[in-house]
Scaffold this active site. Structure first.
Site, PDB file in Angstrom:
ATOM      1  N   ASN A  47       0.825  -1.199   0.000  1.00  0.00           N
ATOM      2  CA  ASN A  47       0.000   0.000   0.000  1.00  0.00           C
ATOM      3  C   ASN A  47       0.867   1.260   0.000  1.00  0.00           C
ATOM      4  O   ASN A  47       2.101   1.199   0.021  1.00  0.00           O
ATOM      5  CB  ASN A  47      -0.952  -0.029   1.198  1.00  0.00           C
ATOM      6  CG  ASN A  47      -2.309   0.550   0.864  1.00  0.00           C
ATOM      7  OD1 ASN A  47      -2.404   1.518   0.115  1.00  0.00           O
ATOM      8  ND2 ASN A  47      -3.348  -0.021   1.434  1.00  0.00           N
TER       9      ASN A  47
ATOM     10  N   HIS B 201      24.348   0.752  10.994  1.00  0.00           N
ATOM     11  CA  HIS B 201      25.458   1.696  11.114  1.00  0.00           C
ATOM     12  C   HIS B 201      26.283   1.327  12.342  1.00  0.00           C
ATOM     13  O   HIS B 201      25.743   0.803  13.327  1.00  0.00           O
ATOM     14  CB  HIS B 201      24.927   3.122  11.230  1.00  0.00           C
ATOM     15  CG  HIS B 201      24.061   3.512  10.076  1.00  0.00           C
ATOM     16  ND1 HIS B 201      24.581   3.843   8.844  1.00  0.00           N
ATOM     17  CD2 HIS B 201      22.714   3.590   9.930  1.00  0.00           C
ATOM     18  CE1 HIS B 201      23.597   4.116   8.011  1.00  0.00           C
ATOM     19  NE2 HIS B 201      22.448   3.967   8.651  1.00  0.00           N
TER      20      HIS B 201
ATOM     21  N   GLY C  12      -0.494  -1.179   8.912  1.00  0.00           N
ATOM     22  CA  GLY C  12       0.024   0.150   8.616  1.00  0.00           C
ATOM     23  C   GLY C  12       1.014   0.653   9.650  1.00  0.00           C
ATOM     24  O   GLY C  12       0.951   0.306  10.830  1.00  0.00           O
TER      25      GLY C  12
ATOM     26  N   LYS D 214      12.930  -8.476  16.276  1.00  0.00           N
ATOM     27  CA  LYS D 214      13.444  -9.845  16.308  1.00  0.00           C
ATOM     28  C   LYS D 214      12.535 -10.735  15.474  1.00  0.00           C
ATOM     29  O   LYS D 214      11.413 -10.360  15.126  1.00  0.00           O
ATOM     30  CB  LYS D 214      13.575 -10.359  17.735  1.00  0.00           C
ATOM     31  CG  LYS D 214      12.295 -10.419  18.512  1.00  0.00           C
ATOM     32  CD  LYS D 214      12.541 -10.895  19.934  1.00  0.00           C
ATOM     33  CE  LYS D 214      11.219 -10.973  20.685  1.00  0.00           C
ATOM     34  NZ  LYS D 214      11.391 -11.472  22.033  1.00  0.00           N
TER      35      LYS D 214
ATOM     36  N   ARG E 216       5.789  -7.809  20.339  1.00  0.00           N
ATOM     37  CA  ARG E 216       5.729  -9.007  21.187  1.00  0.00           C
ATOM     38  C   ARG E 216       4.598  -9.900  20.707  1.00  0.00           C
ATOM     39  O   ARG E 216       3.632  -9.426  20.108  1.00  0.00           O
ATOM     40  CB  ARG E 216       5.468  -8.598  22.632  1.00  0.00           C
ATOM     41  CG  ARG E 216       6.607  -7.818  23.233  1.00  0.00           C
ATOM     42  CD  ARG E 216       6.397  -7.628  24.731  1.00  0.00           C
ATOM     43  NE  ARG E 216       7.564  -7.004  25.304  1.00  0.00           N
ATOM     44  CZ  ARG E 216       7.659  -5.714  25.611  1.00  0.00           C
ATOM     45  NH1 ARG E 216       6.631  -4.917  25.427  1.00  0.00           N
ATOM     46  NH2 ARG E 216       8.772  -5.240  26.122  1.00  0.00           N
TER      47      ARG E 216
END
Length: 185
Positions: free
Chosen positions: A84, A114, A141, A165, A179
């Site tokens: 989208n 970085h 979204g 993760k 989570r």
């Protein structure tokens, strides 16, 4: 001796301001600008233009403008997928999109990493960590997917999540950091 592009593609530390990489980035941005400008005005040109920008993506992948990416050539897959409005993919490492994915508006996939040391970071070096999204996933979204994350098959990522993760198959996750909300199978 490897070029900076070869180092980037190998997941090694590379100099981001290398002239070849900068030119490849400029070429991608020109195609992005053209794609975003013509997407609604001349839809017949869009598939060819998108294939130029994303040569390894499936032709059935639909991307709503505005869309932004760093290079395009590091984005793979996406068969029968839908992305989208407002998606940003920083593809300094391989980004793999599974089949039948739905990606909501303003989603960001960030592969660049970085250095932690400020002096090294100021030198312009970085490396990328690949991102994988499995088949049949729904990404809500305003989700951010961080470097090195793999999202399993048939997952739902709730709107606004920051995924730092890996997410196992058949999981629903949300929050910052994301989570487990529940298992889907």
């Amino acid at each position: 001796m490897k070029t900076e592009k070869e180092k980037m593609l190998a997941g090694e530390t590379y100099f981001a301001y290398d002239p070849e990489l900068m030119e490849l980035h400029r070429q991608a941005l020109r195609l992005v600008k053209e794609y975003n400008a013509i997407c609604f005005d001349d839809y017949k040109r869009v598939p060819g233009l998108l294939q130029q920008l994303l040569p390894h993506a499936e032709p059935t992948l639909v991307i709503q403008p505005p869309f932004t990416c760093d290079f395009g050539f590091n984005i793979y897959g996406g068969e029968n997928g839908f992305i989208n409005y407002g998606c940003t993919i920083l593809d300094t490492a391989r980004i793999y999109l599974g089949k039948n994915i739905l990606i909501g508006p303003n989603v960001s996939l960030y592969a660049p990493m970085h250095p932690i040391d400020y002096q090294e970071r100021a030198s312009g070096v970085e490396h990328g960590e690949p991102i994988t999204i499995g088949d049949d996933c729904w990404i809500g979204g305003n989700v951010v997917i961080c470097p090195g994350v793999t999202i399993g098959h048939r997952c739902i990522i709730a709107a606004g999540a920051v995924v730092v993760k890996d997410v196992p198959d058949d999981s629903m996750v949300g929050g910052n950091p994301a989570r487990l909300i529940r298992h889907l199978a």
